[in-house]
Structures are given as C-alpha cells and as structure tokens.
Design a protein around this motif. Structure first.
Motif, PDB file in Angstrom:
ATOM      1  N   VAL A  28       0.822  -1.203   0.000  1.00 46.26           N
ATOM      2  CA  VAL A  28       0.000   0.000   0.000  1.00 46.26           C
ATOM      3  C   VAL A  28       0.861   1.260   0.000  1.00 46.26           C
ATOM      4  CG1 VAL A  28      -1.837   1.269   1.183  1.00 46.26           C
ATOM      5  CG2 VAL A  28      -1.793  -1.228   1.291  1.00 46.26           C
ATOM      6  N   ASP A  29       0.582   2.143  -0.958  1.00 46.69           N
ATOM      7  CA  ASP A  29       1.108   3.503  -0.943  1.00 46.69           C
ATOM      8  C   ASP A  29      -0.054   4.401  -0.541  1.00 46.69           C
ATOM      9  OD1 ASP A  29       3.747   2.930  -1.982  1.00 46.69           O
ATOM     10  OD2 ASP A  29       2.762   2.572  -3.914  1.00 46.69           O
ATOM     11  N   ALA A  30       0.180   5.332   0.369  1.00 44.97           N
ATOM     12  CA  ALA A  30      -0.905   6.158   0.882  1.00 44.97           C
ATOM     13  C   ALA A  30      -0.601   7.637   0.690  1.00 44.97           C
ATOM     14  CB  ALA A  30      -1.137   5.863   2.372  1.00 44.97           C
ATOM     15  N   ALA A  31      -1.634   8.383   0.305  1.00 46.20           N
ATOM     16  CA  ALA A  31      -1.500   9.824   0.087  1.00 46.20           C
ATOM     17  C   ALA A  31      -2.652  10.548   0.790  1.00 46.20           C
ATOM     18  CB  ALA A  31      -1.519  10.142  -1.404  1.00 46.20           C
ATOM     19  N   PRO A  32      -2.379  11.736   1.390  1.00 43.37           N
ATOM     20  CA  PRO A  32      -3.411  12.464   2.133  1.00 43.37           C
ATOM     21  C   PRO A  32      -4.208  13.466   1.299  1.00 43.37           C
ATOM     22  CG  PRO A  32      -1.288  13.470   2.554  1.00 43.37           C
ATOM     23  CD  PRO A  32      -1.032  12.319   1.622  1.00 43.37           C
ATOM     24  N   THR A  33      -3.767  13.748   0.084  1.00 43.32           N
ATOM     25  CA  THR A  33      -4.463  14.740  -0.748  1.00 43.32           C
ATOM     26  C   THR A  33      -4.597  14.221  -2.172  1.00 43.32           C
ATOM     27  OG1 THR A  33      -2.475  15.900  -1.523  1.00 43.32           O
ATOM     28  CG2 THR A  33      -3.413  16.615   0.600  1.00 43.32           C
ATOM     29  N   GLY A  34      -5.519  14.831  -2.910  1.00 45.21           N
ATOM     30  CA  GLY A  34      -5.704  14.436  -4.289  1.00 45.21           C
ATOM     31  C   GLY A  34      -4.484  14.706  -5.139  1.00 45.21           C
ATOM     32  N   GLN A  36      -1.278  14.850  -4.190  1.00 44.78           N
ATOM     33  CA  GLN A  36      -0.237  13.867  -3.899  1.00 44.78           C
ATOM     34  C   GLN A  36      -0.626  12.491  -4.437  1.00 44.78           C
ATOM     35  OE1 GLN A  36       1.507  13.863   0.090  1.00 44.78           O
ATOM     36  NE2 GLN A  36       0.667  15.911   0.433  1.00 44.78           N
ATOM     37  N   GLY A  37      -1.925  12.190  -4.372  1.00 49.05           N
ATOM     38  CA  GLY A  37      -2.385  10.914  -4.896  1.00 49.05           C
ATOM     39  C   GLY A  37      -2.111  10.774  -6.383  1.00 49.05           C
ATOM     40  N   PRO A  56      -8.884  17.404   0.157  1.00 48.46           N
ATOM     41  CA  PRO A  56      -8.437  18.786  -0.048  1.00 48.46           C
ATOM     42  C   PRO A  56      -7.713  18.945  -1.381  1.00 48.46           C
ATOM     43  CG  PRO A  56      -6.955  17.645   1.457  1.00 48.46           C
ATOM     44  CD  PRO A  56      -8.091  16.697   1.178  1.00 48.46           C
ATOM     45  N   GLU A  57      -7.571  20.170  -1.819  1.00 51.10           N
ATOM     46  CA  GLU A  57      -6.868  20.531  -3.061  1.00 51.10           C
ATOM     47  C   GLU A  57      -7.650  20.083  -4.299  1.00 51.10           C
ATOM     48  OE1 GLU A  57      -2.823  19.183  -2.964  1.00 51.10           O
ATOM     49  OE2 GLU A  57      -2.441  20.019  -0.992  1.00 51.10           O
TER      50      GLU A  57
END
Length: 227
Positions: A28-34, A36-37, A56-57
C-alpha cells in the motif's frame, strides 16, 4: 502482491487502513491529498486505487476522472455516507465500485480482490474468439477490438462484456450481473450495473442512443445482441 494506492485525507483512517491492508498481503502507498495521490499514481503505477471523495486541493471526483483518463486501473471510492449524490457522482467519474465508511479492513480486502479478479477470465466452453459484426471478443487474450481497433476496457467493463456475451440473446437481470461481475452476493446497488453498461456502451457501440450489442430489456435487465 497487489500494489494499492490509498488516497484518504483522514490521518487515522489512512494509517489504520493502510496497515490493515498490508496485513492482508497488499503493498500500500498512501497519500493524504488528491494532488499527492495523482503524483503517486504516476510514479508508483498501482494496480488499483482506493479513493476518498472528500479530499483537499483536488477532490476525489476529479482525481477519479484523471485516473480514468490516464488508463484502465480500477478505482474503488470511499464515501463517508450512502449519499446518492456522492455515489452517482463517483460512478459517473469512472469508479468501478464503492464502499461506505466506516469500513472494516476485511470488507475492503474482499472488495479489492473482487475487483482485481475481474481481469481474470472465468472458465467457459465458448470458443476463444467470437465475432459480432465489427466487434471481436478474444477470451484467451482478454482483448476486444471494434472495427479493427483494440478497445481499452477496465477490468469491470471487460468482465461485464464477457458475462453478457457468453450467451447472446439471454436476458440477465441486474442482480445476476451484480453477483457475477461485481461479486455482490447480497441485494446490491443496481446503479453499479447501469453505470457500467453506460460506460461500456460508450466504448463499443457506434450509436449509444440505439445500442446494438448491449440491449436494455425494460423491467428486467440487459441482453447481448445482435442475435
């Protein structure tokens, strides 16, 4: 080991779900924002994206549209509530399935595995290649061509086409398709089927207002033609 991209802005949900999915054997790779995703999507080439809608963003709807425009990686959207607007919007943006939060890790693991299985052909006694007018379906190579050009389908779209075309002329109900394509053994959401048919028609029909291959049988479901 399947590589999963999880895009979720809630720290506690993102961290706990990523750890739990890791225990189920996913990388799993995890990102907190669209934003960064999307960057991680380009860099890490995941096999599947789990995507929160309220980000966000760049919100999840736009992230989903960009992922879908870039390729055929399946997307499971996370919604904080069973809100019809969120669900319909996510499906129209190109999501393959959805899960309402809070979600148990074992349920998410099951949904991920079900989506990834759609890219694997089911056993069939059908000839490996079938031609329907200018549409050719090759079950051995899992490829579809329309008028000599390969059609890029997501795993869900491909599974839906294979299921419908296995018995041309046979009417399949939405519930039957939910069980065989989406692996929803309970009374699921028929919008998954209707949206999947709509997206598939856009790729294989010459005129979506007068579909030839995927015909609606009002009050029942869908059948594959021409017969």
């Amino acid at each position: 080991m399947p590589r999963i991209l999880l895009v979720e802005d809630d720290d506690s949900v993102r961290i706990s779900l990523a750890k739990a999915l890791g225990r189920y054997g996913h990388e799993v790779d995890a990102a907190p924002t669209g934003e960064q995703g999307l960057r991680m999507y380009r860099e890490r080439a995941p096999e599947l994206v789990v995507l929160d809608l309220m980000l966000p963003e760049i919100d999840g709807f736009e992230v989903c549209r960009r992922v879908r425009a870039a390729g055929n990686v399946p997307v499971i959207m996370l919604t904080a509530r069973g809100d019809d607007t969120d669900i319909v919007g996510g499906l129209e943006a190109g999501a393959d399935d959805y899960v309402v939060k809070p979600v148990e890790p074992r349920v998410m693991d099951a949904r991920i595995k079900a989506v990834l299985r759609r890219g694997t052909p089911a056993p069939t006694e059908q000839p490996s290649t079938a031609s329907f007018r200018d549409l050719i379906i090759d079950r051995a190579s899992m490829t579809v061509t329309k008028a000599g050009r390969e059609v890029a389908l997501t795993p869900t779209e491909l599974r839906l086409l294979l299921e419908l075309s296995e018995s041309p002329g046979r009417v399949l109900t939405r519930q039957q398709l939910l069980e065989s394509v989406w692996d929803h053994s309970y009374l699921g959401d028929s919008r998954l089927v209707d949206n999947g048919v709509q997206r598939l028609r856009a790729k294989i029909e010459t005129d979506t207002t007068a579909p030839v291959f995927i015909q609606t049988v009002r009050g029942f479901g869908y059948r594959f033609g021409p017969v």
